[in-house]
Enzyme design. Structure first.
Site, PDB file in Angstrom:
ATOM      1  N   GLY A  10       0.829  -1.205   0.000  1.00  0.00           N
ATOM      2  CA  GLY A  10       0.000   0.000   0.000  1.00  0.00           C
ATOM      3  C   GLY A  10       0.861   1.252   0.000  1.00  0.00           C
ATOM      4  CB  SER A  82      -6.666   2.855   4.241  1.00  0.00           C
ATOM      5  OG  SER A  82      -6.576   2.945   2.838  1.00  0.00           O
ATOM      6  CB  THR A 123      -5.736   6.940  11.813  1.00  0.00           C
ATOM      7  OG1 THR A 123      -6.323   8.160  11.365  1.00  0.00           O
ATOM      8  CG2 THR A 123      -6.864   6.064  12.327  1.00  0.00           C
ATOM      9  CG  ASP A 124      -5.634  12.285  12.189  1.00  0.00           C
ATOM     10  OD1 ASP A 124      -6.103  11.350  11.529  1.00  0.00           O
ATOM     11  OD2 ASP A 124      -5.451  13.423  11.720  1.00  0.00           O
ATOM     12  CD  GLU A 125     -10.110   9.490   9.454  1.00  0.00           C
ATOM     13  OE1 GLU A 125     -11.254   9.060   9.646  1.00  0.00           O
ATOM     14  OE2 GLU A 125      -9.641   9.688   8.330  1.00  0.00           O
ATOM     15  CE1 TYR A 147      -8.777   3.487   8.255  1.00  0.00           C
ATOM     16  CE2 TYR A 147      -9.219   5.783   8.813  1.00  0.00           C
ATOM     17  CZ  TYR A 147      -8.323   4.752   8.607  1.00  0.00           C
ATOM     18  OH  TYR A 147      -6.971   4.965   8.749  1.00  0.00           O
ATOM     19  CE  LYS A 151      -5.830   2.056  11.676  1.00  0.00           C
ATOM     20  NZ  LYS A 151      -4.858   1.097  11.072  1.00  0.00           N
ATOM     21  CG  ASN A 246     -10.840  18.943   2.746  1.00  0.00           C
ATOM     22  OD1 ASN A 246      -9.756  18.706   3.283  1.00  0.00           O
ATOM     23  ND2 ASN A 246     -11.907  18.194   2.949  1.00  0.00           N
ATOM     24  NE  ARG A 270     -16.230  11.163   4.667  1.00  0.00           N
ATOM     25  CZ  ARG A 270     -14.915  11.339   4.646  1.00  0.00           C
ATOM     26  NH1 ARG A 270     -14.223  11.096   3.559  1.00  0.00           N
ATOM     27  NH2 ARG A 270     -14.276  11.755   5.716  1.00  0.00           N
TER      28      ARG A 270
HETATM   29  N1  LIG Z   1      -3.034   7.374   4.534  1.00  0.00           N
HETATM   30  C1  LIG Z   1      -3.101   8.130   5.616  1.00  0.00           C
HETATM   31  O1  LIG Z   1      -3.200   9.353   5.520  1.00  0.00           O
HETATM   32  C2  LIG Z   1      -3.017   7.503   6.985  1.00  0.00           C
HETATM   33  C3  LIG Z   1      -2.925   8.331   8.105  1.00  0.00           C
HETATM   34  C4  LIG Z   1      -2.798   7.747   9.374  1.00  0.00           C
HETATM   35  C5  LIG Z   1      -2.781   6.370   9.503  1.00  0.00           C
HETATM   36  N2  LIG Z   1      -2.902   5.587   8.392  1.00  0.00           N
HETATM   37  C6  LIG Z   1      -2.853   4.124   8.578  1.00  0.00           C
HETATM   38  O2  LIG Z   1      -1.699   3.672   7.900  1.00  0.00           O
HETATM   39  C7  LIG Z   1      -1.899   2.351   7.377  1.00  0.00           C
HETATM   40  C8  LIG Z   1      -1.572   2.330   5.887  1.00  0.00           C
HETATM   41  O3  LIG Z   1      -2.415   3.275   5.223  1.00  0.00           O
HETATM   42  P1  LIG Z   1      -2.306   3.496   3.650  1.00  0.00           P
HETATM   43  O4  LIG Z   1      -2.808   4.837   3.363  1.00  0.00           O
HETATM   44  O5  LIG Z   1      -0.959   3.085   3.194  1.00  0.00           O
HETATM   45  O6  LIG Z   1      -3.368   2.427   3.139  1.00  0.00           O
HETATM   46  P2  LIG Z   1      -3.453   1.672   1.738  1.00  0.00           P
HETATM   47  O7  LIG Z   1      -4.893   1.377   1.553  1.00  0.00           O
HETATM   48  O8  LIG Z   1      -2.720   2.431   0.695  1.00  0.00           O
HETATM   49  O9  LIG Z   1      -2.659   0.301   1.994  1.00  0.00           O
HETATM   50  C9  LIG Z   1      -3.148  -0.706   2.828  1.00  0.00           C
HETATM   51  C10 LIG Z   1      -2.499  -2.021   2.415  1.00  0.00           C
HETATM   52  O10 LIG Z   1      -2.959  -3.034   3.324  1.00  0.00           O
HETATM   53  C11 LIG Z   1      -3.275  -4.193   2.571  1.00  0.00           C
HETATM   54  N3  LIG Z   1      -4.299  -4.957   3.326  1.00  0.00           N
HETATM   55  C12 LIG Z   1      -5.553  -4.567   3.635  1.00  0.00           C
HETATM   56  N4  LIG Z   1      -6.169  -5.538   4.349  1.00  0.00           N
HETATM   57  C13 LIG Z   1      -5.260  -6.533   4.497  1.00  0.00           C
HETATM   58  C14 LIG Z   1      -5.296  -7.784   5.154  1.00  0.00           C
HETATM   59  N5  LIG Z   1      -6.389  -8.211   5.799  1.00  0.00           N
HETATM   60  N6  LIG Z   1      -4.181  -8.553   5.130  1.00  0.00           N
HETATM   61  C15 LIG Z   1      -3.054  -8.139   4.490  1.00  0.00           C
HETATM   62  N7  LIG Z   1      -2.978  -6.968   3.834  1.00  0.00           N
HETATM   63  C16 LIG Z   1      -4.073  -6.174   3.839  1.00  0.00           C
HETATM   64  C17 LIG Z   1      -3.792  -3.664   1.241  1.00  0.00           C
HETATM   65  O11 LIG Z   1      -3.709  -4.656   0.234  1.00  0.00           O
HETATM   66  C18 LIG Z   1      -2.874  -2.470   1.014  1.00  0.00           C
HETATM   67  O12 LIG Z   1      -1.703  -2.848   0.315  1.00  0.00           O
HETATM   68  C19 LIG Z   1      -3.362   2.007   7.683  1.00  0.00           C
HETATM   69  O13 LIG Z   1      -3.379   1.184   8.822  1.00  0.00           O
HETATM   70  C20 LIG Z   1      -4.018   3.349   7.978  1.00  0.00           C
HETATM   71  O14 LIG Z   1      -5.068   3.193   8.908  1.00  0.00           O
HETATM   72  C21 LIG Z   1      -3.017   6.116   7.144  1.00  0.00           C
END
Ligand SMILES: NC(=O)c1ccc[n+]([C@@H]2O[C@H](COP(=O)([O-])OP(=O)(O)OC[C@H]3O[C@@H](n4cnc5c(N)ncnc54)[C@H](O)[C@@H]3O)[C@@H](O)[C@H]2O)c1
Length: 333
Positions: A10, A82, A123-125, A147, A151, A246, A270
């Site tokens: 991801g 996510s 996450t901050d959420e 979501y 978390k 935004n 939303r």
């Molecule tokens: N993107 C943001 O702004 C943000 C901010 C804070 C926290 N996060 C957290 O960071 C983490 C990564 O976020 P991201 O934006 O890279 O998400 P993303 O959706 O880009 O990537 C998530 C990855 O997890 C894999 N995945 C999902 N379910 C799975 C499972 N059951 N088993 C194995 N793999 C699985 C998906 O295939 C994907 O490759 C998440 O836990 C998210 O909650 C994201």
């Protein structure tokens, strides 16, 4: 050191793996990813490194975890469904991956490998909307959508495992990330890609919702600091103090791409849309000496350049569904 990274195909997980290989080439990495929405195999295809191994698999698969976890010193869990909008349409995959998946990792560690450290990427959420001020690590959770609730639920299960089974666990909570390889369904890539295609840019509601943005490389740096120097049982908030509405963010992107503001299209908001997120990250700054290195405007501009130069990365992903102006809407009863 051997580590298991979950969700490494991801956005943040792939950036984190590249960050580790560049800065800590001695660390051996196993990446497990279920290849669901959000993943992209192209993120790491160029990676040929003897210390990196990829396994396709799901974090709810305890049999697989039992094979892999005893081999590693730490598990860093990025794997999650996510996208908030998709959690409104169908929350089940979110509950499975984000709650059951975390439980499966914890229980595998408890039964098979108590010395393995677990770092949960949260996450901050989880704190919900903060009309003023910034959430501290010990604040109460107020999630507003499936979501963030999934978390927050994972964090509560983690806390119970920490207290009941005395495991070695830490949690990081970060604000909104941006940078290369983020899936086209998210706000910044969607705005860039729609703008490149001369399509209207959807803005939910009034556009006044505020998020705190952090360049993904700074997030990876913070996670590495927590992994190497964080304290067992602690959680760390991570933020860059780049609070932006935004509408201001979208206008910056349009300006950068020489596109007119007339492309902006206000669409129905939303449900459960939090107005403002803000984290107090003084703990990680003081205790672990982390601070963001990147300047917001410069890294936003580099991110836009990345999408301009890497059309082949997003061309097939930028479907009508992924770029939908109101992806949650079609699921309303
Ligand atoms: N993107 C943001 O702004 C943000 C901010 C804070 C926290 N996060 C957290 O960071 C983490 C990564 O976020 P991201 O934006 O890279 O998400 P993303 O959706 O880009 O990537 C998530 C990855 O997890 C894999 N995945 C999902 N379910 C799975 C499972 N059951 N088993 C194995 N793999 C699985 C998906 O295939 C994907 O490759 C998440 O836990 C998210 O909650 C994201």
């Amino acid at each position: 050191m051997n580590i298991l990274v979950t969700g490494g195909l991801g956005f943040i997980g792939s950036n984190f793996i590249l960050h580790l290989i560049q800065n800590h080439p001695d660390i051996k990495i196993i990446n497990v990813d279920a290849e669901v929405l959000g993943s992209n195999k192209k993120n790491l295809t160029h990676l040929k490194n003897k210390n990196y191994k990829y396994v396709k698999g799901n974090i709810t698969n305890k049999k697989l975890l039992k094979k892999l976890i005893p081999r590693v010193d730490s598990v860093i869990n990025f794997a999650a469904e996510s996208h908030v909008d998709r959690s409104i349409s169908n929350s089940e995959p979110f509950l499975k991956s984000n709650i059951l998946g975390v439980y499966s990792i914890l229980d595998t560690i408890r039964k098979n490998s108590k010395k393995t450290k677990f770092l949960q990427i949260s996450t901050d959420e989880v704190f919900g909307s903060k009309s003023k001020g910034s959430a501290k690590e010990e604040d109460i959770f107020h999630p507003s959508n499936p979501y963030s609730a999934s978390k927050a639920s994972a964090e509560l299960i983690i806390e119970s495992y920490l207290k009941t089974y005395d495991l070695d666990i830490m949690i990081t909570r970060c604000t909104n990330n941006f940078g290369p390889r983020q899936f086209p369904e998210k706000l910044i890539p969607k705005t860039i890609i729609r703008s490149i295609k001369n399509l209207k840019i959807p803005i939910y509601g009034t556009g006044k919702n505020i998020r705190d943005w952090l360049y993904v490389e700074d997030h990876c740096d913070a996670i590495t600091k927590v992994l190497l120097n964080g304290k067992n049982g602690e959680s760390y908030n991570i933020s860059g103090n780049n609070l932006l509405s935004n509408i201001k963010l979208v206008k910056k992107i349009l300006k950068n791409l020489d596109q007119p503001e007339e492309l902006i299209d206000y669409v129905i908001d939303r449900p459960g849309h939090d107005l403002r997120y803000s984290l107090d990250s003084s703990k990680i700054r003081h205790k672990l000496g982390w601070k963001p290195k990147q300047k917001f405007d410069k890294s936003l501009s580099e991110t836009i350049d990345w999408y301009l130069k890497n059309k082949s990365w997003w061309k097939d992903l930028a479907t009508k569904q992924m770029l939908s102006p109101t992806p949650w809407k079609k699921y309303r009863k």
